[in-house]
Design an enzyme around this catalytic site. Structure first.
Site, PDB file in Angstrom:
ATOM      1  N   HIS A   1      -2.457   2.245 -24.251  1.00 54.04           N
ATOM      2  CA  HIS A   1      -2.653   1.782 -23.454  1.00 54.04           C
ATOM      3  C   HIS A   1      -1.807   0.036 -23.944  1.00 54.04           C
ATOM      4  CE1 HIS A   1      -6.094   4.672 -23.904  1.00 54.04           C
ATOM      5  NE2 HIS A   1      -6.835   3.791 -22.740  1.00 54.04           N
TER       6      HIS A   1
ATOM      7  N   HIS B   1     -14.675  15.243 -21.720  1.00 50.48           N
ATOM      8  CA  HIS B   1     -15.550  14.982 -20.563  1.00 50.48           C
ATOM      9  C   HIS B   1     -15.635  15.621 -19.843  1.00 50.48           C
ATOM     10  CE1 HIS B   1     -12.354  10.748 -20.539  1.00 50.48           C
ATOM     11  NE2 HIS B   1     -13.218  11.192 -21.702  1.00 50.48           N
TER      12      HIS B   1
ATOM     13  N   ASP C   1      -5.872  12.918 -27.678  1.00 51.28           N
ATOM     14  CA  ASP C   1      -6.691  11.802 -27.372  1.00 51.28           C
ATOM     15  C   ASP C   1      -8.120  12.380 -28.737  1.00 51.28           C
ATOM     16  OD1 ASP C   1      -7.872   9.533 -27.226  1.00 51.28           O
ATOM     17  OD2 ASP C   1      -8.497  10.389 -24.633  1.00 51.28           O
TER      18      ASP C   1
END
Length: 453
Positions: free
Chosen positions: A118, A288, A356
């Site tokens: 990021h 997710h 991740d």
């Protein structure tokens, strides 16, 4: 003045030459290592050829910068437990540079070819956007130098549009147009640095693009504004000539009660509704997917089936906890299902398998950072080999095709082609009567799959 300049130069050279992971060398492949040897690859042989490609090409492993080099072991109920030796406790540019050098040493010793970040992971935010961008440029200069030196490439970049208080109501879906304008300015810079660093993709994760109450939310306006935001992104991408793939990452909830990018099917429907399908693919994170109440591989399979699987954030969660735990993937069955889908679609490039994931807050030693990645890479390597055997032998596919054989000819084929009518279907039923029960043979399929584990 000359003395001060010389001192700064010596400090800079010392930082450049510093070893951040002493005692840990390049991770080697050793299939004969015993169970207690966890700083070696037992299954991941980067140069082993499988179905005409190397493991490295199939798996395209990437280390994420935020968890591995910004993570401090915090969770919703506990403070930081992890203190890295290269951190000095400040949010300075110099500390950011030292951290980045440590990361590239890690990448080089681990042997992965990609990384992700990021914008706000990389460089500290300043008092103004101009100051923030200047900080970012300074770190991007160093990142470009380290990429050239090590050969590590940028799988994807993304912008943090969820952490700062300005984004409390969302970014692209904020009720305040000024906030969305700020997000647009941030993404403009993000696309520029992604272009400079040769990013192969650019990801959007709508961390706060959703709602906590429908009483104060106009969902139609939010989604219209979201689409407008993405159209501006597409326009600037084309203007500056960024060649990477745009990716959207679904997540059902957390931190908001409901997020608009709920799962793969929801994102695909949004893209179709607003005419954006040709510009985007999906970056699927299985943790997710689990938060959406689906099986681990659900979103990977669905997005792939429609040609929309672009990349995978390789992690897992703990269903019994019910929140986003971002654990390293260690389940061979899950990784086999993922790699079966990847092989069937012909690979992930320009996407990859981005870890991740974060070490547990109790895993505080530097070696834990290596072991977690090594074990996950080995698990995916085993999944790749299992999936290759499943596909090569074709037994599972043959049984699956047999379940759908009635659609290949006769009335089934006519329905698929659009030639059949309701009247024709009624006539067939009148002549043949009720269909006979057909077994799903679920246990048979599960037993066959387990044979390859």
């Amino acid at each position: 003045m000359a003395q001060a300049s010389t001192k700064r130069q010596k400090t800079s050279n010392a930082a450049r030459d510093q070893e951040f992971f002493p005692g840990i060398g390049e991770i080697e492949y050793n299939p004969d290592a015993n169970a207690s040897e966890t700083l070696v690859f037992r299954h991941y042989d980067a140069h082993q050829e499988i179905l005409g490609r190397t493991m490295e090409d199939w798996l395209r492993f990437s280390v994420c910068y935020w968890h591995s080099f910004r993570g401090e072991g915090t969770d919703p109920f506990g403070a930081a437990t992890i203190k890295r030796p290269w951190e000095d406790g400040t949010n300075s540019v110099e500390n950011a540079k030292r951290r980045l050098r440590a990361a590239f040493e890690f990448f080089s010793k681990l042997g992965n070819k990609y990384w992700t970040f990021h914008d706000r992971d990389l460089a500290p935010e300043g008092d103004t956007l101009a100051e923030t961008n200047a900080n970012l440029d300074e770190l991007v200069d160093l990142a470009a130098e380290l990429q050239r030196k090590t050969g590590v490439k940028l799988l994807w970049a993304t912008c943090n549009l969820f952490n700062h208080p300005r984004y409390m109501h969302g970014a692209g879906t904020s009720c305040d147009a000024h906030v969305t304008a700020y997000a647009c300015a941030q993404v403009k810079k993000g696309l520029e640095i992604a272009t400079r660093l040769g990013a192969e993709n650019f990801v959007f994760w709508g961390g706060r693009e959703g709602y906590n109450s429908l009483l104060n939310t106009d969902v139609k306006a939010d989604l219209d504004h979201f689409a407008a935001f993405y159209r501006m992104v597409i326009g600037y991408k084309e203007k500056i000539g960024f060649k990477g793939q745009l990716l959207i990452e679904p997540k059902a909830k957390e931190p908001t009660r409901h997020q608009y990018d709920y799962d793969a099917q929801t994102v695909m429907a949004f893209l179709h509704q607003y005419g954006l399908t040709q510009h985007f693919k999906l970056n699927i994170e299985p943790n997710h997917t689990m938060l959406a109440g689906h099986p681990y591989e659900h979103d990977v399979v669905f997005s792939s089936a429609y040609g929309m699987l672009g990349s995978i954030d390789a992690n897992t969660g703990s269903p019994d906890l019910g929140w986003d735990t971002d654990q390293f993937p260690m389940d061979i069955r899950n990784c086999t299902m993922i790699m079966k889908t990847v092989i069937e679609q012909g690979g992930l490039a320009p996407g990859g398998l981005n870890f991740d994931a974060k070490v547990r807050r109790e895993s505080t030693e530097l070696r834990d950072l290596f072991i977690s990645h090594i074990a996950a890479m080995d698990t995916f390597a085993r999944g790749l080999k299992n999936a290759t055997k499943i596909i090569s032998e074709g037994i599972l596919r043959k049984s699956l095709n047999a379940r759908y054989v009635s659609w290949n000819s006769g009335l089934g084929a006519r329905m698929v082609s659009g030639e059949a009518t309701l009247e024709e279907c009624e006539k067939v039923i009148m002549e043949r009567g009720d269909p006979k029960p057909t077994s799903g043979h679920q246990e048979h399929f599960e037993a066959m799959f387990n044979h390859y584990m």
